[in-house]
Design an enzyme around this catalytic site. Structure first.
Site, PDB file in Angstrom:
ATOM      1  N   TYR A 150      -0.632  13.067   6.409  1.00  0.00           N
ATOM      2  CA  TYR A 150      -0.086  12.071   7.255  1.00  0.00           C
ATOM      3  C   TYR A 150       1.358  12.220   7.325  1.00  0.00           C
ATOM      4  O   TYR A 150       2.142  12.471   6.495  1.00  0.00           O
ATOM      5  CB  TYR A 150      -0.407  10.772   6.691  1.00  0.00           C
ATOM      6  CG  TYR A 150      -1.756  10.211   6.720  1.00  0.00           C
ATOM      7  CD1 TYR A 150      -2.808  11.082   7.563  1.00  0.00           C
ATOM      8  CD2 TYR A 150      -2.376   8.983   6.482  1.00  0.00           C
ATOM      9  CE1 TYR A 150      -3.948  10.665   7.737  1.00  0.00           C
ATOM     10  CE2 TYR A 150      -3.682   8.525   6.476  1.00  0.00           C
ATOM     11  CZ  TYR A 150      -4.481   9.372   7.191  1.00  0.00           C
ATOM     12  OH  TYR A 150      -5.834   8.947   7.300  1.00  0.00           O
ATOM     13  N   ARG A 205       1.485   6.326  -6.901  1.00  0.00           N
ATOM     14  CA  ARG A 205       0.380   7.652  -7.165  1.00  0.00           C
ATOM     15  C   ARG A 205       0.890   8.535  -7.346  1.00  0.00           C
ATOM     16  O   ARG A 205       0.597   9.625  -8.188  1.00  0.00           O
ATOM     17  CB  ARG A 205      -0.989   6.957  -6.360  1.00  0.00           C
ATOM     18  CG  ARG A 205      -1.991   8.190  -6.438  1.00  0.00           C
ATOM     19  CD  ARG A 205      -3.072   7.796  -5.595  1.00  0.00           C
ATOM     20  NE  ARG A 205      -2.774   7.473  -4.198  1.00  0.00           N
ATOM     21  CZ  ARG A 205      -3.915   7.284  -3.275  1.00  0.00           C
ATOM     22  NH1 ARG A 205      -5.188   6.988  -3.917  1.00  0.00           N
ATOM     23  NH2 ARG A 205      -3.650   7.197  -2.228  1.00  0.00           N
ATOM     24  N   ARG A 232     -10.876  13.602   1.621  1.00  0.00           N
ATOM     25  CA  ARG A 232     -12.141  12.739   2.177  1.00  0.00           C
ATOM     26  C   ARG A 232     -13.569  12.874   1.475  1.00  0.00           C
ATOM     27  O   ARG A 232     -13.991  11.813   1.595  1.00  0.00           O
ATOM     28  CB  ARG A 232     -12.407  13.277   3.555  1.00  0.00           C
ATOM     29  CG  ARG A 232     -11.320  13.455   4.523  1.00  0.00           C
ATOM     30  CD  ARG A 232     -10.512  11.913   5.106  1.00  0.00           C
ATOM     31  NE  ARG A 232      -9.626  12.069   5.855  1.00  0.00           N
ATOM     32  CZ  ARG A 232      -8.782  10.919   6.144  1.00  0.00           C
ATOM     33  NH1 ARG A 232      -9.220   9.868   5.681  1.00  0.00           N
ATOM     34  NH2 ARG A 232      -7.740  11.314   7.112  1.00  0.00           N
ATOM     35  N   TYR A 248       0.766  -1.142   0.157  1.00  0.00           N
ATOM     36  CA  TYR A 248       0.101   0.093  -0.054  1.00  0.00           C
ATOM     37  C   TYR A 248       0.536   1.179   0.006  1.00  0.00           C
ATOM     38  O   TYR A 248       0.683   2.249  -0.520  1.00  0.00           O
ATOM     39  CB  TYR A 248      -0.947  -0.110   1.305  1.00  0.00           C
ATOM     40  CG  TYR A 248      -1.858   1.199   1.337  1.00  0.00           C
ATOM     41  CD1 TYR A 248      -2.759   1.731   0.423  1.00  0.00           C
ATOM     42  CD2 TYR A 248      -1.539   2.139   2.363  1.00  0.00           C
ATOM     43  CE1 TYR A 248      -3.487   2.947   0.382  1.00  0.00           C
ATOM     44  CE2 TYR A 248      -2.362   3.083   2.344  1.00  0.00           C
ATOM     45  CZ  TYR A 248      -3.171   3.603   1.379  1.00  0.00           C
ATOM     46  OH  TYR A 248      -3.824   4.945   1.624  1.00  0.00           O
ATOM     47  N   GLU A 262     -14.714  -0.481   6.223  1.00  0.00           N
ATOM     48  CA  GLU A 262     -14.486   0.705   5.537  1.00  0.00           C
ATOM     49  C   GLU A 262     -15.720   0.984   4.641  1.00  0.00           C
ATOM     50  O   GLU A 262     -16.379  -0.003   4.165  1.00  0.00           O
ATOM     51  CB  GLU A 262     -13.165   0.671   4.625  1.00  0.00           C
ATOM     52  CG  GLU A 262     -13.051   2.100   3.883  1.00  0.00           C
ATOM     53  CD  GLU A 262     -11.633   2.092   3.238  1.00  0.00           C
ATOM     54  OE1 GLU A 262     -10.671   1.567   3.596  1.00  0.00           O
ATOM     55  OE2 GLU A 262     -11.890   2.435   1.878  1.00  0.00           O
TER      56      GLU A 262
END
Length: 335
Positions: free
Chosen positions: A206, A153, A219, A146, A326
């Site tokens: 983060y 990305r 979000r 991940y 999730e």
């Protein structure tokens, strides 16, 4: 049921028996189809972009197919590895590529192709992205896949001269049982308004403890044109600030996730000048980690969501090992 006169971007979760009644609508306005744990039904229009994702649907018992509908008659085609459909306001696209042991490179190449397609077809604003690939929590070459995905990305965003904070699409990244890297997405001719959750640190901020590159998503994103408003809520989990909370407790994680969704919807209503969204305006999809019991999650959802019985539950690895559930959502409405 959505009808052609609605003129709204929409997502439907349909059982096989429900498809015949809307095949004409899908043929006219359909942008894409996604099935979990199986291939999309063969009865769908042959030109419709479609994906089968290697993540089994656990509920309801009868398989559902996710159908995206545009606001008007769709034009469809294929550019390189990307199948796409557009309606003059939105473009839906999907691609699959071998993930292998180099998820960073595969991700970068997929997003390079995605951004090139958007510029070529005149839908430059990436609004929502779904990312699925195997072994999301597995460590390779000293780094979790991940986190490697996040590097690939972000590198693609930078190569395309796109921001890596602030104006980012809504997104999710989940682990499949097997198969390729799968990406599907919605883009628009006009920019979307990013929404952040005051209970959570923005993902693109983060700290380094979560990897060398931060995740590149908002979000939620709000897309408004004429008298229509659409909201894409990213995959949302039991995270407060930037830390996972309630490890091992599916019920508590679901309650925390629902609180995050509640505050996020309140925030988007306030920041949009009163879009007026409520729980009933959204369609939801729930991802559940393999081995996690469903009953505690179902009980919590039933207490909050008016359409809890019509929510697909999909088995998937969540992007953090300690997270069990999730939830994502999409809603559209007129004033």
């Amino acid at each position: 049921m959505v009808t052609p006169t609605d003129g709204m971007l929409a997502v439907l979760y349909l059982r096989q028996a429900e498809l015949p009644a809307v095949l004409d609508l899908i043929g006219e306005r359909g942008l894409g189809a996604v099935a979990f744990g199986a291939a999309p039904p063969a009865t769908l229009p042959p030109s419709l972009p479609r994906l089968g994702i290697a993540m089994p649907q656990r509920l309801p018992a009868e398989p559902l197919v996710e159908i995206w509908l545009g606001v008007s008659r769709a034009t469809r085609g294929r550019t390189g590895a990307i199948d796409w459909a557009c309606d003059g306001l939105h473009l839906f696209g999907s691609l699959q590529t071998e993930a292998g042991a180099d998820i960073r490179g595969a991700t970068g190449r997929a997003y390079d192709a995605l951004f090139q397609l958007l510029e070529r077809h005149g839908y430059p604003h990436l609004v929502r992205v779904w990312n699925y690939f195997p072994g999301i929590n597995r460590e390779e070459s000293g780094l979790e896949r991940y986190r490697q995905f996040n590097i690939g990305r972000q590198e693609a965003f930078l190569r395309a001269n796109r921001p890596v904070s602030g104006a980012l699409p809504a997104a999710c990244a989940l682990g499949t049982h097997a198969g390729p890297l799968v990406v599907y997405f919605v883009a628009a001719r006009i920019p979307a308004f990013p929404i952040e959750n005051p209970r959570q640190l923005s993902a693109y901020r983060y700290p380094p403890a979560y990897g060398p590159r931060s995740p590149s998503f908002s979000r939620a994103t709000l897309l408004r044109w004429a008298n229509r408003t659409a909201v894409f809520i990213s995959g949302t989990a039991s995270i407060l600030g930037h830390e996972s909370v309630h490890p091992g407790d599916a019920a508590a994680q679901t309650r925390e996730t629902l609180m995050n969704l509640t505050v996020l919807v309140e925030t988007l209503n306030r920041e949009s000048g009163g879009a007026g969204f409520g729980w009933k305006d959204f369609r939801y999809k729930v991802y559940v980690r393999p081995g996690c019991p469903l009953e505690p999650i179902q009980c919590e959802l039933a207490a909050m969501l008016p359409v809890a019985d019509d929510v697909p539950f999909v088995e998937a690895e969540i992007c953090r090992r300690e997270l069990l559930v999730e939830i994502e959502a999409f809603g559209s409405r007129t004033p």
